[in-house]
Design a protein around this motif. Sequence first.
Motif, short mmCIF file in Angstrom:
data_model
loop_
_atom_site.label_atom_id
_atom_site.label_comp_id
_atom_site.label_asym_id
_atom_site.label_seq_id
_atom_site.Cartn_x
_atom_site.Cartn_y
_atom_site.Cartn_z
N LYS A 139 0.83 -1.21 0.00
CA LYS A 139 0.00 0.00 0.00
C LYS A 139 0.86 1.26 0.00
O LYS A 139 0.62 2.19 -0.79
CB LYS A 139 -0.92 0.00 1.23
N LEU A 140 1.88 1.29 0.86
CA LEU A 140 2.75 2.47 0.93
C LEU A 140 3.50 2.67 -0.38
O LEU A 140 3.67 3.81 -0.85
CB LEU A 140 3.73 2.32 2.09
N ALA A 141 3.96 1.57 -0.98
CA ALA A 141 4.64 1.69 -2.27
C ALA A 141 3.66 2.17 -3.34
O ALA A 141 4.03 2.96 -4.22
CB ALA A 141 5.25 0.34 -2.66
N GLY A 142 2.44 1.70 -3.24
CA GLY A 142 1.42 2.15 -4.19
C GLY A 142 1.11 3.63 -4.05
O GLY A 142 0.75 4.30 -5.04
N TRP A 143 1.24 4.16 -2.84
CA TRP A 143 1.09 5.59 -2.64
C TRP A 143 2.21 6.38 -3.32
O TRP A 143 2.07 7.58 -3.56
CB TRP A 143 1.10 5.93 -1.16
N GLY A 144 3.35 5.72 -3.54
CA GLY A 144 4.46 6.39 -4.22
C GLY A 144 5.69 6.61 -3.38
O GLY A 144 6.58 7.37 -3.78
N TYR A 145 5.80 5.94 -2.22
CA TYR A 145 6.96 6.15 -1.34
C TYR A 145 8.06 5.14 -1.65
O TYR A 145 7.79 3.95 -1.80
CB TYR A 145 6.52 6.08 0.13
N ASP A 146 9.28 5.65 -1.74
CA ASP A 146 10.43 4.82 -2.10
C ASP A 146 11.50 4.80 -1.00
O ASP A 146 12.58 4.24 -1.22
CB ASP A 146 11.07 5.32 -3.39
N TYR A 147 11.22 5.42 0.13
CA TYR A 147 12.17 5.49 1.25
C TYR A 147 11.37 5.18 2.50
O TYR A 147 10.36 5.85 2.76
CB TYR A 147 12.77 6.90 1.30
N TYR A 148 11.81 4.19 3.27
CA TYR A 148 11.05 3.75 4.44
C TYR A 148 11.94 3.78 5.68
O TYR A 148 12.98 3.10 5.73
CB TYR A 148 10.51 2.33 4.23
#
Length: 509
Positions: A139-148
């Motif tokens: 879900k977070l990747a789908g939102w567009g985040y590439d740094y966790y």
Amino acid sequence: GFCTWYYYYQDVNENEVKWNAEWMAANLKDYGARYVQIDDGWQGETKEGRHGSRDWTTIDKAFPGGMASLAARIRALGFVPGIWLAPHGQSNEDVVKGKPGVFLFKPDGTSASQSWEGPFLVDPSTPETHAYLKDLFAKLAGWGYDYYKIDGQPVVVGEYAKTASLMKNPGDTVALYRKTLDTIRAAIGPNRYLLGCWGTPLEGVGIMNGSRTGGDVVLGWSGGFMVALRAALRWYFTHNIAWYADPDTMLLRQPLTLDQARAWATLQGLTGQALMSSDRLMDLSRDRVEILRRVYPAVDIRPLDLFPAARNKRIWDLKVSHLGRNYDIVGVFNYGESKADQVILKWSDLGIPDDKPVQVFDFWNGEYIGAWEAGMAVDLAPTSCRVLTLVPMTGRIQLISTNRHITQGWVDLASFAPAADGLSFKGRSRVVKNDPYELRFAFPRGKNFAVKTATARGAKGALGVHSANHQGWATVRFESPATAEVDWEVVFEPAPSYVFPTASPTGLR
């Protein structure tokens, strides 16, 4: 890049993230800023209406446009969106009830773990947990985040050791923890950045890209800079080998003095560790922005250290070999808050031959300070540092420094070619738009020169060039209207010099 935490804490909001990102796009992107990381405070409120729950299924009302829209805006500005969470924990009881098999419970049905991670902790031994983590990060990747930035990781490891007997499928708890990281990595893919936080989660080596190697810093010297220093001293030997070491963010704003801000930036710039600012960027004064620009980006530095350091090193020596230029950049620190100090630099201690004079340039002050034999004494005000570039003298004119970056040529020099006659130099430099770029040349002892001609040419033609001649050294400065590579050429000619007349002392007793 930029991290929201150490200015906003949990009171961050959508507009502030956008405004900082927009300021970065205008003022820091061309210098190497890459990431915009949203920290704690984006997730839904607690039942009591406070920011900072451990519920990753809802979004705080301070982000009305949603996290996907915000990531898209960050990306549109040319940055990589980043996000913080503590994924092993959860605080929403409805989420927990709806996810049977995911969380740890005691036989009486109460939570098996009440920790900083939240009132509930995922059971690393069940397939349901791995499906839950996979869905969360997808879900977070789908939102567009590439740094966790995943927080509290040593807490998770410790809690698993305590609750091993309550797991559905007990086993080696470190191995089970690593499986949760494997699941997260599989969900985000190999090219997204995974930072383990806080307290150096060694159990994540080989899976995490980076590690927050110390505790949280605060705005100040002893609780801020010194915390970052201790993290670097203890864990720098792992940097760029096991992972990218992150001694926490760099703070430059008041009430830190300019000397203290430079010291913090020097620690980061000379070690190449993760470099995240956490001030409200648009409020920084011009001199603080200048400091930021001289250490962005973090560069590919690898430590010579093989072990942790138990003492506060006052001398940090970066050795650079680039385009035929071999030199040392030495950071000299006074960590004391009350007294001035003097540090003795000996060339032989730094591995520099002491059979010839060494040219010395003071980077932060932009000044050549002469050629020194064997070593020199460096005076330091309280809570300050000096950055000295050391170049063994060759008997010819030498390019001793550039002003673009603290590494003084490594980031900016694309080519460099001294002529055989020793009087002319050609090069190509990567320069930032509207940022005056300066080349600094030092002369052999006992000889003096002046700039005869200096030219610079960008993609659209010749640039204006200004040269300044001093006894013993000279500077050439030009400015480009665009961020680009600029070809330049400098030619010197002999010049008169002044030699102070010395006399034998008289009247001695």
